[in-house]
Motif scaffolding. Structure first.
Motif, PDB file in Angstrom:
ATOM      1  N   GLN A  31      -7.077   7.666   5.649  1.00 15.61           N
ATOM      2  CA  GLN A  31      -6.652   6.742   4.599  1.00 15.61           C
ATOM      3  C   GLN A  31      -7.544   5.501   4.553  1.00 15.61           C
ATOM      4  N   SER A  58      -3.862  -0.822   0.667  1.00 18.03           N
ATOM      5  CA  SER A  58      -3.407   0.331  -0.119  1.00 18.03           C
ATOM      6  C   SER A  58      -2.119   0.884   0.481  1.00 18.03           C
ATOM      7  N   TRP A  60       0.448   4.229   0.676  1.00 16.02           N
ATOM      8  CA  TRP A  60       0.299   5.675   0.591  1.00 16.02           C
ATOM      9  C   TRP A  60       1.633   6.391   0.758  1.00 16.02           C
ATOM     10  N   ARG A  66      -1.041  10.838  -0.649  1.00 20.19           N
ATOM     11  CA  ARG A  66      -1.445  10.331  -1.960  1.00 20.19           C
ATOM     12  C   ARG A  66      -1.337   8.808  -2.007  1.00 20.19           C
ATOM     13  N   GLN A  67      -2.374   8.162  -2.529  1.00 20.88           N
ATOM     14  CA  GLN A  67      -2.335   6.718  -2.673  1.00 20.88           C
ATOM     15  C   GLN A  67      -1.439   6.318  -3.836  1.00 20.88           C
ATOM     16  N   GLN A  70      -3.137   0.213  -4.999  1.00 15.58           N
ATOM     17  CA  GLN A  70      -4.242  -0.540  -4.403  1.00 15.58           C
ATOM     18  C   GLN A  70      -3.943  -2.010  -4.666  1.00 15.58           C
TER      19      GLN A  70
END
Length: 325
Positions: A31, A58, A60, A66-67, A70
């Motif tokens: 990540q 960020s 997750w 999956r992000q 941001q």
């Protein structure tokens, strides 16, 4: 060989196997490609928040890898965020540099506000479940409790030296703080009254509160790490530490206070039984690339279910570990 000797050898082999280091994760994904300054996991392990070397903050989704968002902490050109926490309930998160912090709404990814402290540097920070109350430990020995809705500010002066670690109850009413004055203090954030004192033989470097309010954890720079009952203050157990045990970089309770998860600066992730202080299992997280000697700091750990733990470390990896039955 006698039956007694066979039983002794068999029992010893089981103990060694149960507590041996295991460095093979069942799942691993990146990540933060060049490592992380800080990272945390939600209590249920479903979310991770990372402060990366090159890409800022960020959030997750751990299970889907999956992000989600941001984030930009105070529009800083160079990322200086070294503290990140996800509050109980997974609704709010907080990020902090040495002199400011931001509270985030996880439901929509928006910042709820930016706050700057015009005093000594932040050493540790905690956030209540409703995202409204913040606890800040400072290098000058002061602890600040802020109510972000009302603007109420309480300064706790119970410590005489640098504060190293802070924890806040989910409802924001109680705090646990530890410092270089060899003590951890459990106190009321409304009155600043000290309820319990936990003396140590060295600088207190780590504290934690169980989410249901039944246990507290304190550890110092020596080999003293203890679990206490709240509100009685009686010792529940003392962790059975070995000569190889390092100062903790992360501690949290899991499964309604049945287990304790710890991390160290020497790659070690551990799972402990709260009532006995016995280690169930240890794991070694993957070291950061191009480091000599191979090293990584365990930033956070959480139980995904009864059979797996997830970790976040300075190597920028999220790793899933199997718990032996």
């Amino acid at each position: 060989m006698t039956l007694f000797k066979l039983l002794v050898i068999f029992s010893f082999s089981i103990l060694v196997t149960a507590c041996s280091d295991d460095s093979t994760p069942s799942v691993s994904w990146q990540q933060a490609t060049d490592g992380a300054y800080a990272a945390t996991l939600s209590t249920d392990g479903s979310l991770s928040l990372v402060s990366s070397v090159h890409h800022g903050l960020s959030l997750w989704d751990v299970k889907q890898q999956r992000q989600l968002f941001q984030w930009d902490h105070q529009n800083q050109a160079n990322n200086q965020v070294f503290l990140v926490k996800i509050a109980e309930g997974n609704r709010y998160a907080i990020s902090a540099s040495r002199d400011d912090f931001v509270v985030w709404d996880i439901s929509n990814g928006q910042a709820l506000g930016y706050w700057t402290l015009g005093e000594s540097s932040i050493r540790d920070i905690a956030l209540s479940e409703n995202g409204q109350q913040v606890l800040i430990g400072l290098s000058e020995g002061k602890v600040i409790h802020l109510d972000l809705m009302s603007g109420r500010r309480l300064e706790f002066l119970g410590h005489t030296e640098k504060v190293n670690a802070v924890a806040l109850s989910a409802n924001g009413r109680y705090a646990l703080t530890g410092g270089n004055d060899y003590q951890a203090l459990f106190w009321d954030t409304q009155s600043a009254q000290v309820i319990l004192r936990f003396p140590h033989q060295g600088r207190v470097t780590m504290v934690a509160l169980e989410s249901n309010g039944q246990y507290a954890f304190t550890a110092d720079t020596g080999k003293l790490a203890r679990i206490w009952a709240i509100p009685s203050g009686e010792q529940v157990s003392q962790l059975k530490l070995t000569a190889r045990q390092n100062i903790f970089t992360y501690v949290n309770f899991a499964k309604q206070g049945e287990w304790l998860i710890t991390g160290s600066a020497a790659r070690k992730l551990s799972l402990w039984h709260v009532k006995t202080g016995q280690a169930l299992q240890h794991w070694l997280v993957t070291p950061k690339q191009k480091t000599r000697p191979k090293s990584a700091v365990v930033y956070a750990g959480a139980m995904l279910d009864n059979d797996q733990l997830v970790s976040a470390s300075s190597s920028g990896l999220i790793e899933v570990w199997n718990i032996k039955n």
